[in-house]
Enzyme design. Structure first.
Site, PDB file in Angstrom:
ATOM      1  N   ASP A 504      -1.347   2.663  -5.985  1.00  0.00           N
ATOM      2  CA  ASP A 504      -1.533   3.709  -4.981  1.00  0.00           C
ATOM      3  C   ASP A 504      -0.819   4.986  -5.396  1.00  0.00           C
ATOM      4  O   ASP A 504      -1.321   6.086  -5.241  1.00  0.00           O
ATOM      5  CB  ASP A 504      -1.018   3.237  -3.619  1.00  0.00           C
ATOM      6  CG  ASP A 504       0.437   2.786  -3.653  1.00  0.00           C
ATOM      7  OD1 ASP A 504       0.930   2.420  -4.732  1.00  0.00           O
ATOM      8  OD2 ASP A 504       1.091   2.785  -2.584  1.00  0.00           O
ATOM      9  N   ARG A 508       6.988   6.655  -5.781  1.00  0.00           N
ATOM     10  CA  ARG A 508       7.955   6.130  -4.816  1.00  0.00           C
ATOM     11  C   ARG A 508       8.116   4.620  -4.961  1.00  0.00           C
ATOM     12  O   ARG A 508       7.504   3.990  -5.821  1.00  0.00           O
ATOM     13  CB  ARG A 508       7.535   6.514  -3.398  1.00  0.00           C
ATOM     14  CG  ARG A 508       6.270   5.826  -2.934  1.00  0.00           C
ATOM     15  CD  ARG A 508       6.052   5.989  -1.433  1.00  0.00           C
ATOM     16  NE  ARG A 508       4.809   5.409  -0.997  1.00  0.00           N
ATOM     17  CZ  ARG A 508       3.803   6.104  -0.456  1.00  0.00           C
ATOM     18  NH1 ARG A 508       3.902   7.392  -0.292  1.00  0.00           N
ATOM     19  NH2 ARG A 508       2.702   5.482  -0.077  1.00  0.00           N
ATOM     20  N   ASP A 509       8.916   4.049  -4.070  1.00  0.00           N
ATOM     21  CA  ASP A 509       9.156   2.610  -4.140  1.00  0.00           C
ATOM     22  C   ASP A 509       7.948   1.867  -3.564  1.00  0.00           C
ATOM     23  O   ASP A 509       8.017   1.253  -2.505  1.00  0.00           O
ATOM     24  CB  ASP A 509      10.428   2.242  -3.360  1.00  0.00           C
ATOM     25  CG  ASP A 509      10.341   2.663  -1.903  1.00  0.00           C
ATOM     26  OD1 ASP A 509       9.474   3.501  -1.589  1.00  0.00           O
ATOM     27  OD2 ASP A 509      11.116   2.148  -1.087  1.00  0.00           O
ATOM     28  N   GLU A 510       6.853   1.923  -4.271  1.00  0.00           N
ATOM     29  CA  GLU A 510       5.639   1.241  -3.831  1.00  0.00           C
ATOM     30  C   GLU A 510       4.850   0.830  -5.074  1.00  0.00           C
ATOM     31  O   GLU A 510       4.915  -0.301  -5.477  1.00  0.00           O
ATOM     32  CB  GLU A 510       4.826   2.143  -2.885  1.00  0.00           C
ATOM     33  CG  GLU A 510       3.791   1.347  -2.122  1.00  0.00           C
ATOM     34  CD  GLU A 510       3.551   1.854  -0.708  1.00  0.00           C
ATOM     35  OE1 GLU A 510       4.351   2.633  -0.192  1.00  0.00           O
ATOM     36  OE2 GLU A 510       2.534   1.460  -0.117  1.00  0.00           O
ATOM     37  N   ASP A 517      -7.285   1.464  -1.930  1.00  0.00           N
ATOM     38  CA  ASP A 517      -7.280   2.705  -2.700  1.00  0.00           C
ATOM     39  C   ASP A 517      -8.261   2.641  -3.865  1.00  0.00           C
ATOM     40  O   ASP A 517      -9.059   3.561  -4.078  1.00  0.00           O
ATOM     41  CB  ASP A 517      -5.863   3.003  -3.210  1.00  0.00           C
ATOM     42  CG  ASP A 517      -4.864   3.116  -2.065  1.00  0.00           C
ATOM     43  OD1 ASP A 517      -4.893   2.278  -1.147  1.00  0.00           O
ATOM     44  OD2 ASP A 517      -4.029   4.043  -2.080  1.00  0.00           O
ATOM     45  N   TRP A 570     -10.087  -2.620   2.685  1.00  0.00           N
ATOM     46  CA  TRP A 570      -9.128  -2.968   1.638  1.00  0.00           C
ATOM     47  C   TRP A 570      -9.614  -4.203   0.877  1.00  0.00           C
ATOM     48  O   TRP A 570      -9.977  -4.109  -0.299  1.00  0.00           O
ATOM     49  CB  TRP A 570      -7.731  -3.176   2.244  1.00  0.00           C
ATOM     50  CG  TRP A 570      -6.954  -1.897   2.289  1.00  0.00           C
ATOM     51  CD1 TRP A 570      -5.947  -1.519   1.448  1.00  0.00           C
ATOM     52  CD2 TRP A 570      -7.138  -0.794   3.189  1.00  0.00           C
ATOM     53  NE1 TRP A 570      -5.513  -0.253   1.781  1.00  0.00           N
ATOM     54  CE2 TRP A 570      -6.215   0.211   2.839  1.00  0.00           C
ATOM     55  CE3 TRP A 570      -8.005  -0.556   4.249  1.00  0.00           C
ATOM     56  CZ2 TRP A 570      -6.140   1.428   3.518  1.00  0.00           C
ATOM     57  CZ3 TRP A 570      -7.922   0.654   4.924  1.00  0.00           C
ATOM     58  CH2 TRP A 570      -6.997   1.624   4.553  1.00  0.00           C
ATOM     59  N   GLU A 784      -1.640  12.309  -1.275  1.00  0.00           N
ATOM     60  CA  GLU A 784      -1.888  11.182  -0.377  1.00  0.00           C
ATOM     61  C   GLU A 784      -2.389  11.651   0.994  1.00  0.00           C
ATOM     62  O   GLU A 784      -3.209  11.009   1.624  1.00  0.00           O
ATOM     63  CB  GLU A 784      -0.573  10.408  -0.184  1.00  0.00           C
ATOM     64  CG  GLU A 784      -0.666   9.233   0.776  1.00  0.00           C
ATOM     65  CD  GLU A 784       0.604   8.399   0.794  1.00  0.00           C
ATOM     66  OE1 GLU A 784       1.669   8.946   0.437  1.00  0.00           O
ATOM     67  OE2 GLU A 784       0.534   7.215   1.137  1.00  0.00           O
ATOM     68  N   HIS A 805      -1.906  10.416  -5.493  1.00  0.00           N
ATOM     69  CA  HIS A 805      -2.532   9.288  -4.817  1.00  0.00           C
ATOM     70  C   HIS A 805      -4.031   9.497  -4.959  1.00  0.00           C
ATOM     71  O   HIS A 805      -4.559  10.459  -4.427  1.00  0.00           O
ATOM     72  CB  HIS A 805      -2.156   9.408  -3.335  1.00  0.00           C
ATOM     73  CG  HIS A 805      -1.648   8.165  -2.709  1.00  0.00           C
ATOM     74  ND1 HIS A 805      -0.370   7.699  -2.901  1.00  0.00           N
ATOM     75  CD2 HIS A 805      -2.231   7.292  -1.852  1.00  0.00           C
ATOM     76  CE1 HIS A 805      -0.186   6.604  -2.182  1.00  0.00           C
ATOM     77  NE2 HIS A 805      -1.309   6.329  -1.551  1.00  0.00           N
TER      78      HIS A 805
HETATM   79  C1  BGC Z   1      -0.219   3.061   0.484  1.00  0.00           C
HETATM   80  C2  BGC Z   1      -1.670   3.331   0.652  1.00  0.00           C
HETATM   81  C3  BGC Z   1      -2.250   2.067   1.194  1.00  0.00           C
HETATM   82  C4  BGC Z   1      -1.703   1.944   2.565  1.00  0.00           C
HETATM   83  C5  BGC Z   1      -2.281   0.834   3.379  1.00  0.00           C
HETATM   84  C6  BGC Z   1       0.354   2.903   1.835  1.00  0.00           C
HETATM   85  O1  BGC Z   1       1.699   2.724   1.849  1.00  0.00           O
HETATM   86  O2  BGC Z   1       0.417   4.029  -0.282  1.00  0.00           O
HETATM   87  O3  BGC Z   1      -2.273   3.961  -0.344  1.00  0.00           O
HETATM   88  O4  BGC Z   1      -3.597   1.920   1.049  1.00  0.00           O
HETATM   89  O5  BGC Z   1      -0.306   1.886   2.548  1.00  0.00           O
HETATM   90  O6  BGC Z   1      -1.598   0.517   4.469  1.00  0.00           O
END
Ligand code: BGC
Length: 947
Positions: A504, A508-510, A517, A570, A784, A805
């Site tokens: 995504d 960041r911390d993800e 996405d 999703w 994003e 994003h």
């Molecule tokens: C992500 C998104 C994702 C979404 C879904 C976010 O934190 O960065 O791109 O699809 O959460 O909940």
């Protein structure tokens, strides 16, 4: 003739893929007979662009599903493939493994090897193709291409063991491992196979092995761990050699997602086998075992999100070279054996694909030097700096600088949340060093350096771009700088977020494999890069993550059962992603390999939608099933819209499954699903369309999905709803408001209701909210949120605000197809529809190309001096319909003749101010006087409005 889907231009469903293939072959043969007077000779016909599993000459792949593809280059227009022959051998130009004989077929993509060839591990196979065109002219055998198998079973690892440092202290510096390999004879060739728990970087005699970064890449390590294959022939020497390995935390035990740690374990380990073939033909194997030695290395911290801490004082000079005294090093420990999980890496490795130089240096606070690379990118810094023994420098990364207030010009890192994104280097001596972190990755445009005595020179600071190295196959250039920047932003978003898995955000911390996405972005992704191997690898990850009921989690890989719940838009990636890849390439491999699992997922979707005795999907709900981050919603989304979105997705999934079933030859199944599509659409209309034409919640997304996905089949009803859609847009001052799920459908829906003028208007807006606004605010990747940066320069909500994003970059597909004009009629552009939106939004020029599996497909149109020129290139063995705004058929010329009489042109029709020419392969340049049709006048009216 309308054929199957091109997502928004060709909504009907084909049930007759096989028949069609035969028909097109027969048609093609007739065409070639017609142009037989200028039949090519063998020199003019050749085979090119050979790929195996979507890659050129892949090293170290699995052997169970080898899929070949090739393109044909031909000098003569209208060339088709009448037959082919393949030979596969263990020597170049050999056929000791397989010879297909002459196969009468026009097939060039996903041509599989027979399953009973028993391909061997660690073996290079050469393959060649020759083709016959439709007139029977035979090409020469092309120069051999190859593929090489990796290690295919645990036994192939010759007893290699997983080895680790003899410590349980996870805070200790990351270990180095080494062993000496003595070779009594000359080396003819050598392969090194390796993988790790954590990340690894190997060296031989002090030289880095291979050109990969962040190996072994991310998979669900509990189920599957990728192994790399390296050709190390030139690194070895007769006599002693030293193999060294440095380990880092990576996805295995470092920070993943929202600061989850030790997800797969906490012991870093290495497994490796070196296989050497000597000049006398003998072979020797060397493997990781208890003889290896280990010591703490200079990597004090090696984390993907927090960064790397490198202390050069802990370096042991020459540790991976011959002559080093390792007597103080400790014996390694052998950790539990899971060789069964090892699989050859199937896709392109992460490589350094470009190096960007800093453009400027500023000092927004004393001693903090900030360098601007001019581009938001993913990778690491490369810095050349002087320092003193014991001096520590800090390198921080940011996507943006504060634009306002006291901190103006300083790096903005609040949006990184818990990801520290700091690399640290401590000098061992008074010297100048070049440092490039090994075991981390950041998303950034700006680099801040602190802790130096003198300001670093701008030309000593660079950004090394890291990412999965997919072939760059397509581009779109327009006569509008804002739109060109948008295309560039989309492309950079793909580069950065395609890093072992589709993520995504890289910063960041993800950095997670959010299914939604990539589901939305995959059609666009397939226009710019060859996604076949990369997304096929991710489909393996999806299969690994599939739940017993057929559903898949919201993120894949799924660490620690996080985001186990999943929602509409999703999990549908399990259908939409393979569909996008197949549709863009005509390559059925990604569908074949996942078909049973996809059917189980579709069964889950179907059961959920039909359990109440109707065809309305009101289940499959979770906290992110709405139109994520839409401007018409609450904080994140509006859940009361879920039913509309979910039922529309049910219809789309069914349509896509029907088309893919047809492509696989499952005609009964295809017919069954195809028949269901209109029924779902009818149920949708009955439930969600109000008598006056409005759709349920009345949001832009509700209209965009309804019309973009062809949910209304009755023409009058559709027109009425189209009117409501336009009213809604007018009420929103012709600005978008859609979130993730609606945005990809906005412009396609307008195209479908005949309002390209409004599509262009939305696309050309550059005030908030719009794609153009991001560009105007200086974005170099896609944001994003629509308000990631506000018009006044403030940053958007810090809890979730990424500057890179790709979801909203899904508009790239419409731009490619409409402005570039390259639209698909049959998967892989076997048949294309070249119809650029000439003149829309003041455009005077557009250039678009894509390297399809069949070869290069291109269009370039230009308006100048009252003339329209449209140059097209159509790959051999494919055909196209080319649409040109013109006064009449006769008004279009090609070269020196009327277009209809030009070689390769098979016919023409004229309707509504447009000439449609049917052409075979080849390059053509059509010229006509510029026409101003009613539609054109509308577009020009738009021009006046916007400029
Ligand atoms: C992500 C998104 C994702 C979404 C879904 C976010 O934190 O960065 O791109 O699809 O959460 O909940």
């Amino acid at each position: 003739m309308k054929s199957f889907d091109s997502r928004f231009f060709y909504p009907s469903i084909s049930l007759v893929a096989t028949v069609r293939n035969w028909l097109s072959l027969a048609l093609g043969m007739i065409v070639v007979l017609l142009v037989a007077s200028q039949a090519p000779d063998a020199r003019a016909l050749s085979v090119a662009q050979m790929t195996v599993n979507g890659r050129a000459n892949p090293l170290g792949i699995a052997a169970d599903d080898i899929s070949l593809a090739w393109a044909i280059t031909a000098e003569v227009r209208g060339t088709v493939q009448g037959a082919y022959q393949i030979r596969v051998g263990t020597k170049a130009a050999g056929d000791d493994v397989w010879n297909s004989g002459r196969v009468v077929s026009d097939r060039q993509v996903d041509v599989t090897l027979p399953g009973d060839l028993h391909l061997q591990p660690a073996t290079r196979y050469f393959w060649q193709v020759k083709v016959w065109d439709g007139a029977g002219v035979e090409s020469k055998w092309n120069a051999p291409a190859w593929f090489e198998t990796g290690l295919l079973s645990p036994a192939d690892w010759s007893g290699a063991k997983w080895i680790a440092a003899p410590t349980t202290n996870t805070a200790a510096p990351r270990p180095l491992l080494r062993d000496v390999v003595s070779l009594a004879k000359q080396v003819k060739s050598a392969r090194l196979y390796a993988s790790a728990h954590g990340l690894y970087q190997l060296s031989i005699n002090g030289q880095k092995v291979g050109d990969e970064f962040l190996a072994p890449g991310w998979t669900d390590y509990n189920k599957r761990i990728q192994a790399q294959t390296y050709d190390v022939t030139t690194l070895l020497q007769k006599g002693d050699n030293v193999i060294g390995a440095a380990l880092g935390d990576g996805w295995y035990r470092g920070n993943v997602g929202m600061s989850w740690r030790d997800v797969y374990g906490n012991t870093l380990a290495l497994v490796m086998k070196l296989q050497v073939t000597h000049t006398d033909g003998s072979t020797e194997n060397f493997v990781t075992d208890e003889h290896w030695r280990s010591a703490d290395g200079p990597f004090v911290q090696a984390d993907l999100q927090d960064g790397e801490n490198y202390d050069a004082r802990l370096e042991q000079s020459g540790w991976d070279g011959v002559g080093f005294d390792a007597s103080s090093w400790k014996s390694v420990t052998v950790v539990s054996d899971d060789l069964t999980k090892l699989v050859p890496r199937p896709d392109e490795p992460v490589r350094a694909t470009e190096v960007l130089s800093a453009r400027t240096r500023t000092e927004p606070k004393p001693g903090a030097y900030v360098f601007d690379l001019g581009q938001n990118m993913v990778g690491v810094a490369r810095v050349k700096l002087p320092g003193k023994k014991g001096q520590t420098i800090h390198i921080r990364y940011a996507e943006e600088l504060y634009r306002l207030g006291d901190r103006k010009g300083q790096i903005y890192t609040d949006n990184l949340r818990k990801a520290k994104a700091i690399d640290t280097y401590t000098f061992a001596h008074n010297e100048s060093v070049t440092y490039q972190p090994t075991f981390t990755q950041h998303g950034f445009r700006y680099i801040e350096i602190t802790g130096v005595d003198t300001p670093p020179a701008t030309n000593n600071v660079q950004g090394v771009v890291l990412g999965s190295d997919l072939s760059d196959i397509g581009d779109l250039r327009l006569s509008n700088p804002m739109l060109n920047q948008l295309v560039s932003n989309i492309r950079w978003g793909q580069r950065g977020n395609f890093l072992s898995i589709p993520t995504d955000t890289p910063a960041r911390d993800e950095r997670l494999g959010w299914t939604g996405d990539i589901s939305l972005f995959s059609p666009t992704a397939c226009r710019y890069r060859d996604t076949r191997a990369f997304l096929s690898k991710w489909m393996d990850d999806l299969r690994d993550a599939q739940k017993p009921d057929g559903n898949i989690p919201a993120i894949v890989p799924q660490p620690q059962y996080q985001f186990n719940e999943t929602g509409v838009g999703w999990s549908d990636a399990f259908i939409t992603v393979p569909y996008a890849v197949w549709h863009a390439t005509g390559d059925t491999r990604i569908v074949r390999r996942n078909w049973e699992a996809m059917k189980r997922f579709y069964g889950f979707v179907h059961d959920s939608a039909t359990k109440d005795g109707n065809l309305l999907e009101e289940g499959r709900n979770s906290w992110f099933s709405g139109d994520w981050l839409s401007l018409e919603n609450g904080k994140y989304q509006r859940l009361d819209e879920h039913k509309v979105i979910a039922t529309a997705y049910f219809a789309e999934n069914t349509r896509m499954m029907a088309e893919m079933a047809a492509a696989l030859g499952e005609t009964n199944q295809a017919a069954e699903w195809a028949a269901l599509v209109p029924k779902i659409r009818e149920a949708f209309v009955a439930a969600y369309r109000q008598p006056a034409g409005a759709i349920y919640t009345g949001t832009q997304t509700a209209y965009a999905m309804t019309l973009g996905m062809d949910m209304i089949t009755d023409a009058a009803q559709r027109e009425q709803t189209a009117g409501k859609f336009v009213e809604k847009l007018a009420a929103d001052n012709f600005h978008l408001k859609t979130g993730f799920l609606g945005a990809p459908w906005l412009l396609p829906a307008l195209t479908k209701i005949g309002r390209d003028d409004l599509a262009m208007r939305l696309l050309l807006n550059d005030d908030y909210p719009s794609w153009g606004f991001e560009v105007r605010m200086g974005a170099t990747t896609v944001w994003e949120r629509w308000n990631t940066i506000r018009a006044n320069g403030e940053f958007g909500p810090v809890d979730m605000n990424s500057f890179n994003h790709y979801a909203y970059g899904a508009v790239g597909d419409w731009m490619f197809q409409k402005l570039g004009g390259l639209q698909m009629v049959e998967a892989g552009y076997k048949k294309s529809h070249i119809a650029p939106l000439v003149g829309g939004g003041s455009l005077s020029h557009a250039q678009c190309h894509i390297q399809t599996p069949y070869g290069s497909l291109a269009s370039e149109w230009k308006l100048a001096n009252g003339e329209l020129t449209l140059a097209v290139t159509v790959p051999a063995n494919t055909s196209a319909e080319v649409v040109i705004p013109a006064a009449s058929t006769e008004a279009v010329r090609e070269g020196n003749v009327a277009a209809v009489s030009a070689p390769g042109v098979k016919g023409a029709t004229f309707k509504d101010g447009k000439v449609t020419l049917r052409v075979g392969s080849g390059s053509y340049k059509f010229v006509t006087r510029r026409q101003t049709s009613a539609k054109q006048a509308m577009l020009e009216g738009l021009d006046n409005k916007t400029h």
